[in-house]
Design an enzyme around this catalytic site. Structure first.
Site: not given
Ligand code: FAD
Length: 290
Positions: A15, A17, A49, A107, A109, A178, A218, A268
């Protein structure tokens, strides 16, 4: 189609991205790229996004065009940083009305200097909150980000994977990794995941190394390590761009071939909106074109 159901077939998946471009002309170019890559029969493509919702409208436009013009299952990425529950609900309802069936729940960054989203800002503090919210709508197959070398802000891989488990328990159907450049990280992640009950399908996020210095930057931002052997080969190429691209693309091809040999089937590709680099990888792997 729901990605959960695509993965359940247990067939090889390649797929792509893409990110939403800033101009209408670049958006038309992206659609051409997507049509060109359709030859490899991607079961889905995803559209990123921008941080803090900065590409909200552009992401939606690309998603709509891919669905209507290219007729490929499309998964928008969605981040919850800086959004209220009402915002997120409106976005999801709109996607549902467009026929979107999959969401990559993130979530996002955090702005500089922040260590977590304040709870008063909408109630989404981590991706698991967003996953639970999307799950409650009962309309989407949900993907989440997973980190073979741990998320850059996590104190350890173990702690980060405990948080991944929370995302799975909240309703995630699959994880996309990642970028990683040494498969041993993913094999270690898989072994640990199985022991921890993280039993969702894992899609390998592959970053084509077409421009080494750019990818290294990156990778540094998200703490994905570059193997010393690859660094050494690049150094030997002494700035010869064509040679460096060949070394980089061969490296990723070998990674993918090794992953397939070791039981991974879902890929992906982070295309950075370039058809040629995805084509090199898939042609190197003799992936059939229609
Ligand atoms: P989370 O899963 O919430 O984790 C974030 C941090 O918080 C981690 O260190 C984790 O250990 C900690 N954490 C998680 N849950 C908890 C909890 N319940 N209690 C305490 N700590 C916790 N970014 C964008 O802006 N746009 C995109 O389109 C985008 N696409 C992505 C696609 C892929 C495949 C990947 C791998 C990353 C992408 N990102 C994107 C980056 C991503 O938004 C960042 O890595 C961001 O910092 C973390 O998002 P997450 O959803 O992993 O967060």
């Amino acid at each position: 189609m729901r990605i959960k159901d695509i993965l359940a077939k247990n067939e090889l998946v390649f797929s792509f991205e893409h990110f939403p471009p800033k101009t209408d002309e670049a958006e038309d170019e992206l659609l051409k790229t997507i049509h060109r890559l359709k030859a490899y029969n991607p079961p889905y493509v995803s559209v990123t996004y921008g941080a803090g919702g900065s590409t909200r409208d552009r992401t939606r436009r690309v998603v709509k065009r891919v669905l209507e013009e290219a007729k490929i299952t499309t998964m928008p990425h969605l981040t919850c940083v800086g959004s209220s529950k009402d915002d997120i609900k409106a976005i999801l309802e709109d996607y549902k009305s467009l026929g979107v069936e999959n969401i990559l729940a993130l979530r996002g960054d955090l702005p500089e200097g922040m260590t977590e989203i304040p709870p008063e800002s909408g109630g989404f503090r981590f991706a698991n909150d967003l996953v639970a919210f999307i799950k409650s709508m009962n309309s989407f197959s949900i993907g989440v980000a997973v980190y073979p070398e741990a998320h850059q802000d996590a104190p350890s891989l173990q702690v980060d994977m405990e948080h991944t488990k929370v995302k799975v328990d909240a309703g995630a159907d699959f994880g996309i990794t990642q970028m990683f450049f040494d498969n041993t990280h993913l094999y270690n992640f898989r072994d640990k995941a199985l022991k921890m009950g993280i039993d969702i399908p894992i899609i390998c996020g592959m970053m084509p190394i077409a421009q080494f210095e750019k990818i290294k930057k990156f990778a540094g931002m998200c703490k994905a390590s570059i193997p010393a052997s690859l660094e050494a080969k690049m150094a030997k190429a002494n700035g010869n761009e064509a040679e460096m691209m060949k070394i980089g693309m061969d490296h990723v091809t070998e990674q993918m071939a090794d992953l397939i040999k070791n039981g991974f089937k879902f890929f992906h590709i982070y295309t950075l909106n370039r058809a040629d680099v995805a084509e090199i990888l898939l042609d190197n792997l003799s992936v059939k074109k229609s």
